[in-house]
Design a protein around this motif. Sequence first.
Motif, PDB file in Angstrom:
ATOM      1  N   THR A   1      41.226  33.585  39.978  1.00  0.00           N
ATOM      2  CA  THR A   1      41.733  34.826  40.136  1.00  0.00           C
ATOM      3  C   THR A   1      43.016  34.546  40.536  1.00  0.00           C
ATOM      4  O   THR A   1      43.562  33.605  41.391  1.00  0.00           O
ATOM      5  CB  THR A   1      41.171  35.842  41.427  1.00  0.00           C
ATOM      6  OG1 THR A   1      39.594  35.624  41.224  1.00  0.00           O
ATOM      7  CG2 THR A   1      41.617  37.059  41.358  1.00  0.00           C
TER       8      THR A   1
ATOM      9  N   TRP B   1      48.377  39.624  39.140  1.00  0.00           N
ATOM     10  CA  TRP B   1      48.824  40.287  37.881  1.00  0.00           C
ATOM     11  C   TRP B   1      50.368  40.290  37.854  1.00  0.00           C
ATOM     12  O   TRP B   1      50.817  41.116  38.798  1.00  0.00           O
ATOM     13  CB  TRP B   1      48.289  41.486  37.670  1.00  0.00           C
ATOM     14  CG  TRP B   1      48.510  42.313  36.236  1.00  0.00           C
ATOM     15  CD1 TRP B   1      49.256  43.069  36.204  1.00  0.00           C
ATOM     16  CD2 TRP B   1      48.062  41.781  35.028  1.00  0.00           C
ATOM     17  NE1 TRP B   1      49.492  43.508  34.747  1.00  0.00           N
ATOM     18  CE2 TRP B   1      48.597  42.574  34.144  1.00  0.00           C
ATOM     19  CE3 TRP B   1      47.248  40.679  34.627  1.00  0.00           C
ATOM     20  CZ2 TRP B   1      48.408  42.457  32.738  1.00  0.00           C
ATOM     21  CZ3 TRP B   1      46.978  40.508  33.224  1.00  0.00           C
ATOM     22  CH2 TRP B   1      47.560  41.399  32.321  1.00  0.00           C
TER      23      TRP B   1
ATOM     24  N   GLU C   1      40.865  41.523  32.417  1.00  0.00           N
ATOM     25  CA  GLU C   1      42.156  41.929  32.760  1.00  0.00           C
ATOM     26  C   GLU C   1      41.628  42.907  34.122  1.00  0.00           C
ATOM     27  O   GLU C   1      40.775  43.581  34.514  1.00  0.00           O
ATOM     28  CB  GLU C   1      42.494  42.714  32.007  1.00  0.00           C
ATOM     29  CG  GLU C   1      43.097  41.828  30.696  1.00  0.00           C
ATOM     30  CD  GLU C   1      43.863  42.482  29.519  1.00  0.00           C
ATOM     31  OE1 GLU C   1      44.532  43.282  29.938  1.00  0.00           O
ATOM     32  OE2 GLU C   1      43.616  41.781  28.335  1.00  0.00           O
ATOM     33  N   PRO C   2      42.817  43.194  34.916  1.00  0.00           N
ATOM     34  CA  PRO C   2      42.632  44.114  36.089  1.00  0.00           C
ATOM     35  C   PRO C   2      42.343  45.219  35.816  1.00  0.00           C
ATOM     36  O   PRO C   2      42.739  45.911  34.971  1.00  0.00           O
ATOM     37  CB  PRO C   2      43.999  43.907  36.800  1.00  0.00           C
ATOM     38  CG  PRO C   2      45.015  43.495  35.827  1.00  0.00           C
ATOM     39  CD  PRO C   2      44.183  42.864  34.752  1.00  0.00           C
TER      40      PRO C   2
ATOM     41  N   TYR D   1      42.386  49.471  36.501  1.00  0.00           N
ATOM     42  CA  TYR D   1      43.529  50.413  36.584  1.00  0.00           C
ATOM     43  C   TYR D   1      42.789  51.541  37.664  1.00  0.00           C
ATOM     44  O   TYR D   1      41.730  52.232  37.390  1.00  0.00           O
ATOM     45  CB  TYR D   1      44.176  51.122  35.533  1.00  0.00           C
ATOM     46  CG  TYR D   1      44.724  51.979  35.903  1.00  0.00           C
ATOM     47  CD1 TYR D   1      46.448  52.002  36.422  1.00  0.00           C
ATOM     48  CD2 TYR D   1      44.381  53.605  35.663  1.00  0.00           C
ATOM     49  CE1 TYR D   1      47.050  53.213  36.750  1.00  0.00           C
ATOM     50  CE2 TYR D   1      45.346  54.693  35.777  1.00  0.00           C
ATOM     51  CZ  TYR D   1      46.513  54.439  36.506  1.00  0.00           C
ATOM     52  OH  TYR D   1      47.424  55.558  36.943  1.00  0.00           O
TER      53      TYR D   1
ATOM     54  N   ARG E   1      46.615  44.094  41.875  1.00  0.00           N
ATOM     55  CA  ARG E   1      45.936  43.650  40.727  1.00  0.00           C
ATOM     56  C   ARG E   1      45.970  42.539  40.425  1.00  0.00           C
ATOM     57  O   ARG E   1      46.600  41.555  40.414  1.00  0.00           O
ATOM     58  CB  ARG E   1      46.851  44.524  39.361  1.00  0.00           C
ATOM     59  CG  ARG E   1      46.774  45.849  39.601  1.00  0.00           C
ATOM     60  CD  ARG E   1      47.642  46.607  38.585  1.00  0.00           C
ATOM     61  NE  ARG E   1      46.592  46.806  37.110  1.00  0.00           N
ATOM     62  CZ  ARG E   1      46.830  47.051  36.104  1.00  0.00           C
ATOM     63  NH1 ARG E   1      48.028  47.005  35.872  1.00  0.00           N
ATOM     64  NH2 ARG E   1      45.933  47.020  35.121  1.00  0.00           N
ATOM     65  N   LEU E   2      44.545  41.952  40.111  1.00  0.00           N
ATOM     66  CA  LEU E   2      44.295  40.682  39.634  1.00  0.00           C
ATOM     67  C   LEU E   2      43.696  40.523  38.686  1.00  0.00           C
ATOM     68  O   LEU E   2      42.924  41.207  38.026  1.00  0.00           O
ATOM     69  CB  LEU E   2      43.097  40.194  41.037  1.00  0.00           C
ATOM     70  CG  LEU E   2      43.625  40.305  42.472  1.00  0.00           C
ATOM     71  CD1 LEU E   2      42.460  40.306  43.471  1.00  0.00           C
ATOM     72  CD2 LEU E   2      44.959  39.338  42.635  1.00  0.00           C
ATOM     73  N   ILE E   3      43.823  39.149  37.772  1.00  0.00           N
ATOM     74  CA  ILE E   3      43.201  38.780  36.515  1.00  0.00           C
ATOM     75  C   ILE E   3      42.485  37.855  36.857  1.00  0.00           C
ATOM     76  O   ILE E   3      42.663  36.933  37.793  1.00  0.00           O
ATOM     77  CB  ILE E   3      44.236  38.559  35.620  1.00  0.00           C
ATOM     78  CG1 ILE E   3      43.557  38.297  34.029  1.00  0.00           C
ATOM     79  CG2 ILE E   3      45.182  37.311  35.877  1.00  0.00           C
ATOM     80  CD1 ILE E   3      44.642  38.113  32.999  1.00  0.00           C
ATOM     81  N   GLU E   4      41.274  37.724  36.267  1.00  0.00           N
ATOM     82  CA  GLU E   4      40.178  36.515  36.416  1.00  0.00           C
ATOM     83  C   GLU E   4      40.282  35.851  35.199  1.00  0.00           C
ATOM     84  O   GLU E   4      39.871  36.429  33.792  1.00  0.00           O
ATOM     85  CB  GLU E   4      38.856  37.263  36.845  1.00  0.00           C
ATOM     86  CG  GLU E   4      38.003  36.009  37.214  1.00  0.00           C
ATOM     87  CD  GLU E   4      36.629  36.554  37.472  1.00  0.00           C
ATOM     88  OE1 GLU E   4      36.561  36.606  38.965  1.00  0.00           O
ATOM     89  OE2 GLU E   4      35.725  37.019  36.712  1.00  0.00           O
TER      90      GLU E   4
END
Length: 135
Positions: A62, A65, A114-115, A117, A125-128
């Motif tokens: 993780t 963003w 993708e994070p 909304y 906001r986090l991306i995995e």
Amino acid sequence: MTTYTREDQARLTVTVDGVSLGVCHAKDGGDTEADSNPFKPGGMAPQVNLGGPAKVSDIKLTLPWTEALHAQRQCLRSRVGKGAVGITEQVLDADGNPFGAVDQRTGILNGVSEPPYDAKSGDPRLIELTVGVNE
């Protein structure tokens, strides 16, 4: 004296196809396990376990963003299933100084989440990223 560490005492960085994506917020997975293979050899001999081939589970990383990641999102999407991933983990002491050996793993980018909304949320906001790990 034994020194213990907390979960937050590490610095993980990730690259995809040699491009740095920055420092990870969290990591999960990457466990190494083998199948259990109990066997009764016969003649009333006690059971023995033959073990089995080891395998490594996927790693989920993780990352926060950022504008830089936003700029890379199309590239990341296009590299799922084929992008070369490098993960470097350095343990840190209580003051944030590195110690011990650096752990490096490689694999293939298997997924990008993708994070979400949500106009009502102030959560970060986090991306995995999901990585299929090489042994």
